[in-house]
Scaffold this active site. Structure first.
Site, short mmCIF file in Angstrom:
data_model
loop_
_atom_site.label_atom_id
_atom_site.label_comp_id
_atom_site.label_asym_id
_atom_site.label_seq_id
_atom_site.Cartn_x
_atom_site.Cartn_y
_atom_site.Cartn_z
N ASP A 83 0.82 -1.22 0.00
CA ASP A 83 0.00 0.00 0.00
C ASP A 83 0.85 1.27 0.00
OD1 ASP A 83 -2.30 1.53 0.04
OD2 ASP A 83 -2.53 1.44 2.21
N ASP A 104 -9.22 3.36 -2.35
CA ASP A 104 -10.20 3.82 -1.36
C ASP A 104 -11.47 4.35 -2.01
OD1 ASP A 104 -8.18 3.18 0.35
OD2 ASP A 104 -7.67 5.24 0.88
N GLU A 136 2.14 5.03 -4.26
CA GLU A 136 2.11 5.95 -5.43
C GLU A 136 3.44 6.67 -5.56
OE1 GLU A 136 -0.26 5.76 -3.04
OE2 GLU A 136 -1.49 4.44 -4.29
C1 GLC Z 1 -4.91 3.43 2.74
C2 GLC Z 1 -5.39 2.17 2.06
C3 GLC Z 1 -6.48 1.52 2.89
C4 GLC Z 1 -5.95 1.26 4.30
C5 GLC Z 1 -5.42 2.55 4.92
C6 GLC Z 1 -4.73 2.29 6.26
O1 GLC Z 1 -5.92 4.38 2.76
O2 GLC Z 1 -5.84 2.42 0.77
O3 GLC Z 1 -6.90 0.33 2.29
O4 GLC Z 1 -6.98 0.74 5.08
O5 GLC Z 1 -4.49 3.16 4.06
O6 GLC Z 1 -3.64 1.44 6.09
#
Ligand code: GLC
Length: 656
Positions: free
Chosen positions: A307, A412, A310
């Site tokens: 995650d 998200d 980007e």
């Molecule tokens: C980002 C991710 C989401 C996750 C959050 C906390 O927003 O896209 O899926 O729950 O971070 O880690």
């Protein structure tokens, strides 16, 4: 045929592996102007449809809007947004003479697809160094297949990853995780995965586990495994700056982090506070980071999600200082601009550099490759660490090429009906770009879900390879057992497990043959002008058409059938209703606890009995649903190892 046109000295992205011939002069379709940056222009006929762009906003037909490939942490995918998390620069112009275009360019790139002028397709960027691949073929689908072959085989996850997963930002302790598993198992709602969001870590440090909450993590992983539950932890791009934390110290010592212009390690504030970004474009740093997954693999973990790659930045010391120097203008100083507002450039992306073969490359020039190379770090790491076994991996940011190392989730989204439909529309586009293991946060990540939205979304999610319910910290609880009549959820998710032999088989065929698992109707019915209009139904595999309900309070929906098909509904009592419908438009009733789909003329699909986990699906005793006398070629394997080519994995089933 794929022709490659080289402009300037492109950055090597490794997106395309082969299968092209050099092009010369003007591209076979359209014109290129290099006077100011790069600009490709093509005059579209009125009836041309433009497919592609993978994970992008708006329709299956991309015409009529602008899209900017610029991987962005965009938690609010409202309709006007130009950039989401991914950069998938492949389109197919479907008209009299169809052709495909892949702009292999790692920085911000704009597709104006009939936005400024309805008949013009223009694709432009500031730089002049890029590879343009132009693909021709008889049909849009033949173009896609050539492209898919050229970019290499799509990632194949382990079979358990085709089960249903529950996620939520905020699960912290073993009690939280056990509670989720108990909630599902006690209600006999199937479940295979529980995702671990950032709270499992120690202070949001990658490759750590909070020792207080998980005193014996391997034992906990085993305990879950005994209930057929796979724990899937998150890994974030930013590495916390903290003396004594080995990942930080090794990265600093070996110059594996991205640098500022002055050679110091670049600092960005993300969840852990101050972090450094691993330089995934440097092969040594990539190998080092990939190796780190061993920490969790050794404790029994078999899957991860990458995650914030980007990379997402909350702020940097530099951006904070600038903000303080640049206070908000006084009221009255605002004026309405007379030119359209562009999405602002992220200045932080101009503040750090990658080490590529000894040259320092400024991040904004290669921005869209960062998430891709984080996923690649993991994928290449797994190939070394567990060469014979598949590991689950999917990412938020991506570029074409990343599809070889993992899947993606679409970031998200919100608990909005419009995002259920957006989920459907992205599926064929993602498949065109090689991403097969895909899915959205079912029920919606942001905002509060509702029971009906979640049920309807799950009735689409039963078909998507990644089937995960995920929600944001602080939102209404979204686990299925939190709602009244949990048996409706048991039934809808149960359909996934009944379809598992079929869905897995179709996924594997799509991966092994460079095909799309999900296709727009027009790909299968090219001579039907009505099929080209359909934006809310998809062809799935060789046999099925899906038609989810995506509006609030609807008792059913309108569907368009390009040919006579069998309308199938999975009913809450475990039976299946079947009705032959003629070609044309129909209204079909679909209750909240039913799953609708269609089976094509002359086809059948295998069905298993209900099961509560992938391991419990009995793929030996299958029944067949569909036309008498039809045959289905089933692919099946152990779901763990990688001997995909073994012909013993295929068997033909016949509906008597
Ligand atoms: C980002 C991710 C989401 C996750 C959050 C906390 O927003 O896209 O899926 O729950 O971070 O880690």
């Amino acid at each position: 045929m794929i022709q490659k046109y080289v402009y300037g000295t492109p950055f090597e992205t490794d997106a395309v592996l082969g299968q092209w011939v050099p092009g010369s002069g003007e591209p076979a379709f359209g014109t290129v102007d290099l006077s100011e940056g790069f600009r490709f222009t093509y005059s579209m006929a009125e009836e041309d449809i433009v497919y592609g762009l993978g994970e992008a906003n708006r329709g299956i037909n991309k015409r009529g809007y602008r899209y900017v490939s610029n991987c962005t942490d965009e938690p609010n995918h409202t309709e006007e947004k130009l950039s989401l998390y991914a950069a998938h620069n492949f389109i197919v112009v479907a008209g009299e003479k169809p052709f495909g275009l892949f702009f292999d360019y790692p920085a911000s790139l704009t597709f104006d697809i009939g936005y400024t002028r309805s008949d013009l397709l223009t694709v432009f960027c500031q730089g002049k160094d890029l590879n343009l691949y132009v693909i021709d073929g008889d049909t849009p689908y033949s173009i896609v297949r050539q492209f898919r072959k050229a970019i290499g085989r799509s990632y194949i996850p382990p079979k358990f990853a085709f089960g249903y997963g529950q996620s939520r930002w905020g699960y912290r302790t073993m009690k939280d995780f056990r509670g989720v598993v108990q909630g599902y198992r006690a209600n006999h709602i199937p479940l295979d995965m529980v995702y671990m969001d950032i709270d499992y870590m120690q202070d949001y440090k990658d490759f750590t586990v909070n020792g207080e909450n998980f005193p014996d993590f391997p034992a906990f992983v085993r305990e879950m495994g005994e209930q057929n539950i796979h724990l899937v932890p998150i890994i974030d791009a930013g590495v916390k700056v903290e003396e004594g934390y080995p990942v930080y110290e090794e990265g600093v010592k070996n110059n594996f982090f991205c640098k500022r212009a002055d050679g110091s390690d670049f600092v960005a504030v993300v969840w852990p506070g101050r972090t450094h970004f691993p330089d995934f474009l440097n092969p040594e740093a990539r190998a080092w980071f990939g190796e780190k997954y061993r920490f969790l693999l050794d404790q029994g973990i078999e899957g991860f999600w990458n995650d914030m790659n980007e990379p997402a930045i909350f702020f940097t010391p530099e951006s904070k200082a600038e903000q303080q120097q640049d206070p908000m203008p006084e009221i009255g100083a605002f004026s309405i601009p007379d030119v359209p507002v562009e999405e602002p450039e992220n200045m932080d992306y101009q503040r750090f550099y990658h080490n590529v073969g000894g040259s320092m490359i400024r991040h904004d020039r290669v921005h869209n490759l960062y998430g891709y190379n984080m996923t690649r770090a993991a994928g290449e790491g797994f190939d070394r660490l567990t060469p014979d076994r598949r590991i689950l991996m999917f990412s938020r940011a991506s570029y074409i090429g990343a599809h070889r190392y993992g899947g993606v989730w679409t970031g998200d989204n919100c608990s909005w009906w419009s995002h259920l439909l957006l989920n459907l529309k992205m599926l064929p586009s993602l498949n065109m770009c090689g991403f097969l293991y895909v899915g959205a946060d079912l029920g919606g990540f942001g905002q509060n879900t509702t029971r009906d939205l979640l049920l309807r979304w799950l009735a689409l999610g039963v078909f998507t390879p990644l089937m995960r319910n995920h929600s944001i910290l602080g939102s209404r609880r979204q686990e299925c057992y939190q709602f009244e009549h949990p048996e409706d959820f048991r039934h809808v998710i149960g359909v996934r497990y009944r379809l598992l032999p079929y869905l897995y088989s179709e996924y594997m065929k799509a991966a092994l043959r460079d095909e799309m698992m999900f296709r727009p109707l027009a790909f299968d019915f090219p001579d039907d002008p009505m099929a080209a209009q359909v934006e809310d139904q998809l062809m799935l595999g060789g046999e099925v058409m899906i038609t989810p309900v995506y509006t609030q309070n609807a008792a059913g929906r309108y569907v368009y059938l390009p040919e006579k098909m069998l309308f199938v509904k999975f009913l809450p009592d475990g039976t299946v209703s079947e009705e032959v419908l003629s070609a044309g438009h129909h209204y079909v009733a679909v209750a909240l606890n039913e799953v609708p789909m269609f089976i094509r003329k002359g086809k059948c699909i295998p069905l298993a009995q209900f099961a509560e986990s992938v391991a419990e699906v009995d793929s030996e005793h299958l029944t067949l649903l569909g036309c008498e006398g039809a045959e289905y070629v089933l692919y099946d394997d152990d779901g763990v190892h990688k001997d995909y080519e073994n012909p013993a994995h295929f068997r033909t089933l016949r509906k008597e």
